[in-house]
Design an enzyme around this catalytic site. Structure first.
Site, short mmCIF file in Angstrom:
data_model
loop_
_atom_site.label_atom_id
_atom_site.label_comp_id
_atom_site.label_asym_id
_atom_site.label_seq_id
_atom_site.Cartn_x
_atom_site.Cartn_y
_atom_site.Cartn_z
N CYS A 221 5.74 3.84 12.68
CA CYS A 221 5.31 3.14 12.92
C CYS A 221 7.05 2.96 14.21
O CYS A 221 6.67 2.44 15.08
CB CYS A 221 5.39 1.87 12.01
N CYS B 122 7.42 1.41 9.43
CA CYS B 122 8.10 3.05 8.10
C CYS B 122 7.88 3.58 9.74
O CYS B 122 8.15 3.17 10.64
CB CYS B 122 6.95 3.46 7.57
N GLU C 231 1.33 -1.78 12.51
CA GLU C 231 1.44 -1.44 13.82
C GLU C 231 0.70 -0.75 14.99
O GLU C 231 0.43 -1.06 16.07
CB GLU C 231 3.09 -0.99 14.05
N HIS D 261 -1.92 2.50 10.12
CA HIS D 261 -0.62 1.46 9.94
C HIS D 261 -1.53 -0.16 10.76
O HIS D 261 -1.83 0.51 11.16
CB HIS D 261 0.33 1.64 9.75
O1 DUT Z 1 4.74 0.38 8.51
C1 DUT Z 1 4.38 0.40 8.05
C2 DUT Z 1 4.59 0.37 6.70
C3 DUT Z 1 3.61 0.53 5.44
N1 DUT Z 1 2.35 0.02 6.11
C4 DUT Z 1 1.65 0.13 5.11
C5 DUT Z 1 0.69 0.98 4.29
C6 DUT Z 1 0.57 1.71 3.21
O2 DUT Z 1 -1.32 0.26 2.90
C7 DUT Z 1 1.68 0.36 2.22
C8 DUT Z 1 2.03 0.78 1.99
O3 DUT Z 1 3.26 -0.17 1.48
P1 DUT Z 1 4.56 0.28 0.93
O4 DUT Z 1 4.90 1.70 1.19
O5 DUT Z 1 5.50 -0.78 0.47
O6 DUT Z 1 4.18 0.87 -0.97
P2 DUT Z 1 3.34 0.42 -1.61
O7 DUT Z 1 1.97 0.30 -1.74
O8 DUT Z 1 3.62 -1.35 -1.41
O9 DUT Z 1 3.75 0.86 -3.66
P3 DUT Z 1 5.59 0.67 -3.53
O10 DUT Z 1 5.17 -0.21 -4.50
O11 DUT Z 1 6.54 1.86 -3.66
O12 DUT Z 1 6.07 -0.14 -2.88
O13 DUT Z 1 2.03 -0.34 3.44
C9 DUT Z 1 2.16 -0.46 7.74
O14 DUT Z 1 0.64 -0.81 7.49
N2 DUT Z 1 3.47 -0.39 8.19
#
Ligand code: DUT
Length: 374
Positions: A292, A289, A263, A261
């Site tokens: 983090c 998240c 952070e 991630h």
């Molecule tokens: O504190 C965090 C939380 C997530 N991520 C990154 C990890 C991953 O690569 C992405 C995931 O984002 P999310 O949880 O929003 O998922 P998504 O890929 O956007 O899918 P969805 O359609 O479920 O929102 O964000 C971080 O870098 N830091």
């Protein structure tokens, strides 16, 4: 120092001394400064091996269009769009146009002849011939467009900014927030970093800054601590880890397992320690998240500036339940200003300190010291 440290490629914005030299006639104090800047650039060039001195690289094809689309879709813009939907549907385009105008006047020299003259003054006469000159100008224009596009995604618009929720206001008073201008600036840095992601769907950027006790050149009392974005572990090669496409069912579970991630990367690869007695802050482009949040708190960071779009959600392999309940760290999320209910933005400050005349003088002095007697 840069060359001695073994850096073998530098991309720099060939404009600061140029723009300053433009003021030659109008402001004699600045001229002195501009000459020192120009001398420093020349020194960098003459100390460099051939491959060190690389001016600007062209952007990859369609980059600006991609950045424009993703900026418009980003959480900061979408939150404002929901509030403004009835009165102004195209506010993002307006904000972007304003930024483009502002950045062009700040970073570009409109008169081509003047630009050539300035390039000659600082010893870059080989760039005055075409096609080098027109390429240089085109690359500068493209980069200005890109920066303006990203900057417009965290806009000064519709009373939106980074604020504490009501229950935290007492806390906010004690920990004093940054000015909105600086907070937006740092978030724009984080948004720029997010474009380096290796997650094909969601890019996340994080930047850590701290406020020192004394002011230093250029950035006031604020100093840079570290930055990161969500990506596969450092040093991994293409295909070491699975790059999934959207159609694969278990894509999310597999992707999250390997991606570090933003952070976590910022905290792990930071270049400075986080000092408990100083006000340190992290700027993240999305809600941190549940993995983090404890890392940020444990590291001693005092303030989090973030979006809160996913807060309280539980997804396949990632959840955002802890951020809402986090205590002991000030949380500033992107929302409508609570000024309507009596909370005012703190006194505007520049990079953590009130900007005074003596800071300019100090910067000028520091440049002189850096250049020594050369
Ligand atoms: O504190 C965090 C939380 C997530 N991520 C990154 C990890 C991953 O690569 C992405 C995931 O984002 P999310 O949880 O929003 O998922 P998504 O890929 O956007 O899918 P969805 O359609 O479920 O929102 O964000 C971080 O870098 N830091």
């Amino acid at each position: 120092m840069i060359v001695n440290a073994g850096v073998n490629r530098i991309s720099y914005w060939p404009a600061d001394p140029e723009i300053s030299l433009q003021n030659e006639a109008s402001n004699p104090t600045h001229t002195e400064d501009a000459k020192l800047d120009a001398k420093a650039v020349e020194r960098l060039k003459s100390n460099s091996r051939a491959r060190v001195c690389l001016l600007l690289q062209p952007l990859v094809c369609d980059m600006v269009q991609f950045v424009e689309e993703t900026s418009q879709k980003c959480d900061f813009i979408q939150k404002i769009a929901k509030t403004l939907s009835e009165c102004n549907t195209d506010f993002y385009a307006e904000c972007r146009q304003e930024r483009i105008k502002e950045y062009e006047s700040l970073f570009l020299i409109s008169n081509e002849e003047m630009h050539k003259q300035i390039l000659m003054t600082i010893g870059l006469e080989n760039l005055c011939e075409n096609p080098y000159f027109s390429n240089l100008r085109q690359n500068m224009k493209d980069l200005v467009l890109l920066l303006a596009t990203v900057a417009a995604s965290v806009p000064t618009c519709g009373h939106f900014g980074f604020y504490c929720n009501e229950s935290q206001q007492a806390n906010e008073m004690r920990h004093q927030s940054l000015s909105q201008e600086i907070a937006r600036h740092c978030m724009i840095q984080a948004r720029l970093l997010a474009y380096r992601t290796e997650d094909h769907k969601t890019g996340v950027g994080a930047v850590i800054w701290a406020e020192g006790k004394s002011s230093c050149d250029g950035t006031g009392a604020m100093y840079f601590v570290g930055c990161g974005y969500n990506a596969f572990p450092v040093g991994s090669e293409y295909a070491d880890f699975p790059h999934m496409d959207d159609k694969q069912k278990d894509r999310e579970i597999r992707k999250f397992r390997y991606i570090i991630h933003a952070e976590q990367n910022a905290l792990t690869f930071r270049c400075q320690e986080i000092k408990p007695e100083e006000r340190s802050m992290i700027f993240v482009t999305k809600c941190p998240c549940d993995e983090c949040v404890p890392l940020i708190k444990g590291s001693g960071i005092k303030q989090i500036y973030a979006g809160d779009v996913d807060v309280g959600k539980k997804k396949a392999d990632i959840s955002y339940m802890k951020f809402g309940e986090l205590e002991g760290v000030c949380k500033f999320t992107w929302q409508l200003s609570p000024s309507h209910i009596g909370v005012h933005e703190p006194t505007p400050r520049e990079n953590g300190v009130r900007k005074s005349k003596s800071l300019d003088e100090q910067q000028h002095q520091n440049k002189k010291l850096c250049l020594g007697n050369h």
